[in-house]
Design an enzyme around this catalytic site. Structure first.
Site, PDB file in Angstrom:
ATOM      1  N   HIS A  27       0.812  -1.220   0.000  1.00  0.00           N
ATOM      2  CA  HIS A  27       0.000   0.000   0.000  1.00  0.00           C
ATOM      3  C   HIS A  27       0.843   1.266   0.000  1.00  0.00           C
ATOM      4  O   HIS A  27       0.383   2.345   0.370  1.00  0.00           O
ATOM      5  CB  HIS A  27      -1.003  -0.029   1.157  1.00  0.00           C
ATOM      6  CG  HIS A  27      -2.230  -0.795   0.771  1.00  0.00           C
ATOM      7  ND1 HIS A  27      -2.148  -2.007   0.134  1.00  0.00           N
ATOM      8  CD2 HIS A  27      -3.547  -0.524   0.878  1.00  0.00           C
ATOM      9  CE1 HIS A  27      -3.370  -2.443  -0.111  1.00  0.00           C
ATOM     10  NE2 HIS A  27      -4.243  -1.554   0.323  1.00  0.00           N
ATOM     11  N   ASP A  69      -5.919   4.632  10.125  1.00  0.00           N
ATOM     12  CA  ASP A  69      -7.339   4.741   9.770  1.00  0.00           C
ATOM     13  C   ASP A  69      -7.826   3.510   9.020  1.00  0.00           C
ATOM     14  O   ASP A  69      -9.019   3.213   9.006  1.00  0.00           O
ATOM     15  CB  ASP A  69      -7.567   5.960   8.854  1.00  0.00           C
ATOM     16  CG  ASP A  69      -7.339   7.262   9.591  1.00  0.00           C
ATOM     17  OD1 ASP A  69      -7.358   7.251  10.829  1.00  0.00           O
ATOM     18  OD2 ASP A  69      -7.134   8.284   8.915  1.00  0.00           O
ATOM     19  N   GLU A  81      -9.927  13.388  15.167  1.00  0.00           N
ATOM     20  CA  GLU A  81      -9.419  13.695  13.817  1.00  0.00           C
ATOM     21  C   GLU A  81     -10.253  14.838  13.249  1.00  0.00           C
ATOM     22  O   GLU A  81     -11.046  15.462  13.947  1.00  0.00           O
ATOM     23  CB  GLU A  81      -9.497  12.464  12.901  1.00  0.00           C
ATOM     24  CG  GLU A  81      -8.406  11.433  13.168  1.00  0.00           C
ATOM     25  CD  GLU A  81      -8.115  10.540  11.966  1.00  0.00           C
ATOM     26  OE1 GLU A  81      -8.588  10.854  10.848  1.00  0.00           O
ATOM     27  OE2 GLU A  81      -7.409   9.527  12.148  1.00  0.00           O
TER      28      GLU A  81
HETATM   29  P1  FAD Z   1       4.215  -1.747   2.007  1.00  0.00           P
HETATM   30  O1  FAD Z   1       3.669  -0.706   1.141  1.00  0.00           O
HETATM   31  O2  FAD Z   1       4.221  -3.106   1.461  1.00  0.00           O
HETATM   32  O3  FAD Z   1       5.677  -1.339   2.491  1.00  0.00           O
HETATM   33  C1  FAD Z   1       5.953  -0.021   2.919  1.00  0.00           C
HETATM   34  C2  FAD Z   1       7.420   0.171   3.246  1.00  0.00           C
HETATM   35  O4  FAD Z   1       7.739  -0.597   4.378  1.00  0.00           O
HETATM   36  C3  FAD Z   1       8.358  -0.305   2.142  1.00  0.00           C
HETATM   37  O5  FAD Z   1       9.519   0.463   2.179  1.00  0.00           O
HETATM   38  C4  FAD Z   1       8.665  -1.716   2.551  1.00  0.00           C
HETATM   39  O6  FAD Z   1       9.881  -2.172   2.030  1.00  0.00           O
HETATM   40  C5  FAD Z   1       8.695  -1.583   4.063  1.00  0.00           C
HETATM   41  N1  FAD Z   1       8.270  -2.797   4.730  1.00  0.00           N
HETATM   42  C6  FAD Z   1       7.162  -3.526   4.515  1.00  0.00           C
HETATM   43  N2  FAD Z   1       7.132  -4.552   5.371  1.00  0.00           N
HETATM   44  C7  FAD Z   1       8.234  -4.460   6.125  1.00  0.00           C
HETATM   45  C8  FAD Z   1       8.769  -5.219   7.190  1.00  0.00           C
HETATM   46  N3  FAD Z   1       8.157  -6.290   7.649  1.00  0.00           N
HETATM   47  N4  FAD Z   1       9.931  -4.829   7.731  1.00  0.00           N
HETATM   48  C9  FAD Z   1      10.595  -3.741   7.293  1.00  0.00           C
HETATM   49  N5  FAD Z   1      10.138  -2.988   6.288  1.00  0.00           N
HETATM   50  C10 FAD Z   1       8.963  -3.341   5.715  1.00  0.00           C
HETATM   51  N6  FAD Z   1      -0.656   5.337   7.349  1.00  0.00           N
HETATM   52  C11 FAD Z   1      -0.839   5.846   8.583  1.00  0.00           C
HETATM   53  O7  FAD Z   1       0.106   6.013   9.319  1.00  0.00           O
HETATM   54  N7  FAD Z   1      -2.089   6.172   9.017  1.00  0.00           N
HETATM   55  C12 FAD Z   1      -3.193   5.944   8.278  1.00  0.00           C
HETATM   56  O8  FAD Z   1      -4.288   6.234   8.722  1.00  0.00           O
HETATM   57  C13 FAD Z   1      -3.030   5.386   6.986  1.00  0.00           C
HETATM   58  N8  FAD Z   1      -4.095   5.127   6.210  1.00  0.00           N
HETATM   59  C14 FAD Z   1      -3.913   4.553   4.990  1.00  0.00           C
HETATM   60  C15 FAD Z   1      -5.031   4.249   4.219  1.00  0.00           C
HETATM   61  C16 FAD Z   1      -4.875   3.658   2.985  1.00  0.00           C
HETATM   62  C17 FAD Z   1      -6.093   3.338   2.166  1.00  0.00           C
HETATM   63  C18 FAD Z   1      -3.573   3.387   2.501  1.00  0.00           C
HETATM   64  C19 FAD Z   1      -3.391   2.780   1.160  1.00  0.00           C
HETATM   65  C20 FAD Z   1      -2.461   3.700   3.249  1.00  0.00           C
HETATM   66  C21 FAD Z   1      -2.622   4.282   4.512  1.00  0.00           C
HETATM   67  N9  FAD Z   1      -1.529   4.597   5.303  1.00  0.00           N
HETATM   68  C22 FAD Z   1      -1.721   5.112   6.550  1.00  0.00           C
HETATM   69  C23 FAD Z   1      -0.169   4.474   4.804  1.00  0.00           C
HETATM   70  C24 FAD Z   1       0.437   3.153   5.184  1.00  0.00           C
HETATM   71  O9  FAD Z   1       0.830   3.152   6.528  1.00  0.00           O
HETATM   72  C25 FAD Z   1       1.679   2.919   4.335  1.00  0.00           C
HETATM   73  O10 FAD Z   1       1.319   2.990   2.991  1.00  0.00           O
HETATM   74  C26 FAD Z   1       2.282   1.587   4.628  1.00  0.00           C
HETATM   75  O11 FAD Z   1       3.511   1.554   3.977  1.00  0.00           O
HETATM   76  C27 FAD Z   1       1.437   0.520   4.050  1.00  0.00           C
HETATM   77  O12 FAD Z   1       1.715  -0.695   4.653  1.00  0.00           O
HETATM   78  P2  FAD Z   1       1.947  -1.984   3.770  1.00  0.00           P
HETATM   79  O13 FAD Z   1       1.833  -3.083   4.743  1.00  0.00           O
HETATM   80  O14 FAD Z   1       1.092  -2.080   2.592  1.00  0.00           O
HETATM   81  O15 FAD Z   1       3.469  -1.732   3.400  1.00  0.00           O
END
Ligand code: FAD
Length: 571
Positions: free
Chosen positions: A130, A194, A305
């Site tokens: 994400h 969120d 919020e």
């Molecule tokens: P990924 O996108 O897969 O990875 C993100 C980063 O973290 C990359 O650099 C990856 O290499 C690294 N990573 C992933 N897993 C690990 C691991 N296990 N160890 C070390 N590094 C790792 N963020 C907020 O803080 N608050 C919110 O309310 C919020 N709402 C969101 C709502 C939506 C609809 C979306 C799409 C995103 C939101 N986000 C929010 C942002 C979200 O926290 C980040 O996009 C986060 O990176 C997504 O997590 P993911 O698991 O998909 O990680």
């Protein structure tokens, strides 16, 4: 006969060569990366071809044969790992690792590390993908599908009593699953995002913030211990007391120092119901004064919020399906059309079995009575705790049905110092952003003085003042549009916000940061840059990990830069 050492060396050299050959083959840029420079000079790449059109690698399995894995590598079905929620950057990896154990990840990273500085191979952990600008992608490298490492918390990992309650979860676990499992024990994590369909490792790499952060701090402020695979392939357990430098590096560390394979998350007693309230303001200073008042209280709402509404019509009608006006007659007289409005969104948690409804009402009334919102715009909803926390998923399902989820998401997420918020709001909401129909604009105040002081040792970057605002422009773009809902328009608008802020000395910091030059990254980290660089040299000296942020290139660049900055001797 060769000695065991030379046999090992030969085997390793052969392995390296085979691996390098395969990587060269896999690295052939057969997917067209069409550069379409837009006004912001960002690069937009064409989406990857469907899996059946992708090049078949000759025999990529050979290089990994010697790795004794519980899981497996996938070389052909990699298209999924070359996209993310942002839908703007597409980098195809050479392979995707589907680990079934921590040692699968450790031996893979170690293997890449031992290939040495000349190998360009990188490894990116991918949570739920994400990210917005390719942060979890690895161009020609290895993507680790963290979700295949999940280990249900119910399997004996929920522990503790009194204040020390915690749960041990895999770094690839989705927060929604952590919530569902902990709720079975009447417990829940304290700080959220969120949206819960994100992984533990993904949000801890960024920070993890939502309406509970004013009190509990970001999610990274609620972690007791981590298990991490460093950029050298070592598996290290770390906490505030054990390997503390690694612990704090990894929290908010954008995946630069290690892959989080397990996290120990603090828990609290879970409520089962939530009173969810929205009120409107037309005056920004009243809105911000009230937000800052609420976050300063010891006894306040449990979630605070807000969002900005610009040039929207029929707003209150949209709310009526889930929110009920406290006074329907008054509410029907309120006309939102065209005005810039600020919505304060708060929630009070309670336990329907233990808490007296009248007491909850009185607490809410007491808090609302001190606020300055437009009285006819008090809207209330009563939902389950699970339904409340998982609220964005409901919106996701609706958007998916309409084919509006997998579109480009040119998001801009910021932290603004409290002292500059009026100036920022007056220019940005007053003239740069002319409507909010492309997606929500979140705005909420946070009080850093209430956070655990250890937050300063993490890699998260925020403005220095105690009170800061989180402001997020969560736009969705219509793919082929050249109008106000098109990608170029929204990116240009984001750039105007950044340009204005720079010119006016707002001193903002990006959340989920994205920069294209090393100078900008240095500017982002500011006084934390030197520490960040030292930590990188310690835990991932060859810059194997998290290439998608494009902070560091492979080893050569880090070394050169460290010499330049006097952190290493030029040997
Ligand atoms: P990924 O996108 O897969 O990875 C993100 C980063 O973290 C990359 O650099 C990856 O290499 C690294 N990573 C992933 N897993 C690990 C691991 N296990 N160890 C070390 N590094 C790792 N963020 C907020 O803080 N608050 C919110 O309310 C919020 N709402 C969101 C709502 C939506 C609809 C979306 C799409 C995103 C939101 N986000 C929010 C942002 C979200 O926290 C980040 O996009 C986060 O990176 C997504 O997590 P993911 O698991 O998909 O990680």
């Amino acid at each position: 006969m060769a000695s065991p050492t030379s046999q090992r060396t030969n085997k390793f050299t052969t392995l390296r060569l085979r691996f390098l050959m395969i990587m060269l083959l896999c690295h052939t840029p057969h997917e067209s990366k069409l550069f379409s420079a837009n006004q912001n000079h960002q690069k937009i790449f064409s989406p990857p071809p469907p899996p059946q059109q992708q090049q078949q690698d000759s025999n990529p399995h050979a290089a990994f044969d010697t790795l004794d894995l519980d899981g497996h590598f996938s070389f052909q079905n990699t298209a999924h790992a070359s996209r993310d929620f942002g839908n703007r950057f597409f980098f195809r990896p050479a392979a995707v690792l589907h680990p079934k154990s921590v040692s699968d990840i450790a031996s893979t990273v170690k293997h890449v590390y031992e290939m040495g500085p000349l190998s360009g191979l990188t490894v990116a952990a991918r949570g739920h993908g994400h990210s917005l600008q390719g942060q979890s992608q690895a161009d020609g490298g290895i993507v680790v599908n963290m979700e295949s490492l999940t280990r249900r918390p119910s399997q004996g990992h929920l522990r503790g009593g009194g204040g020390g309650r915690y749960v041990d979860v895999s770094g690839g676990e989705l927060w929604i699953d952590v919530l569902k499992e902990t709720l079975k024990q009447g417990l829940a994590p304290k700080s959220w995002t969120d949206y819960l369909h994100l992984t533990v490792g993904g949000t801890l790499s960024n920070g993890g913030i939502s309406g509970q952060a004013f009190r509990h701090g970001p999610q990274i402020n609620n972690v007791q211990q981590l298990e991490v695979v460093t950029g050298k392939g070592e598996v290290v357990t770390c906490s505030e007391k054990q390997n503390a430098e690694l612990f704090f590096s990894v929290l908010g560390g954008l995946g630069q120092f290690g892959i989080i394979t397990r996290a120990r998350i603090s828990l609290e007693a879970a409520p089962d119901m939530v009173r969810w309230i929205r009120v409107l303001y037309s005056d920004f200073s009243k809105f911000s004064t009230d937000q800052e008042h609420l976050i300063s209280l010891d006894e306040s709402f449990d979630y605070i919020e807000g969002f900005v509404i610009i040039n929207r019509t029929g707003l209150l009608n949209n709310w009526r399906s889930s929110f009920h006006p406290k006074d329907p007659v008054q509410a029907s007289q309120f006309v939102s059309d065209g005005k810039t409005l600020y919505c304060l969104e708060v929630a009070k948690y309670y336990n329907s079995h233990h808490d007296d409804a009248e007491t909850v009402d009185m607490q809410i009334q007491g808090l609302l009575s001190k606020l300055h919102f437009i009285t006819s715009t008090l809207f209330v909803s009563e939902v389950s705790y699970l339904g409340f926390l998982d609220r964005v998923h409901v919106a996701e399902m609706k958007l998916r049905e309409q084919g509006l989820w997998e579109v480009p998401h040119p998001w801009l997420c910021l932290f603004i110092p409290g002292s500059k918020m009026d100036q920022f709001a007056s220019q940005v909401f007053g003239s740069i952003v002319t409507d909010s129909s492309n997606g929500p604009i979140l705005i909420y105040a946070l009080n850093q003085s209430k956070w655990n002081n250890n937050i300063k040792r993490t890699s998260l970057v925020t403005p220095r003042e105690d009170v800061i605002y989180h402001v997020s422009f969560l736009a969705s773009a219509v793919p082929s549009s050249t109008g106000k809902d098109g990608l170029d328009y929204i990116l240009a608008r984001n750039q105007r916000i950044l340009d204005f802020s720079l010119g006016a000395g707002i001193g903002l910091k990006q959340y989920l940061p994205h920069y294209t030059t090393q100078e900008d990254w240095k500017g982002h980290f500011g006084s934390k840059w030197e520490v960040f660089l030292k930590r990188k040299l310690t835990y991932d000296p060859l810059a194997v990990l998290a290439p998608g942020h494009r902070i560091f290139k492979r080893q050569y660049q880090i070394r050169k830069q460290s010499i330049t900055e006097g952190l290493l001797k030029n040997t």
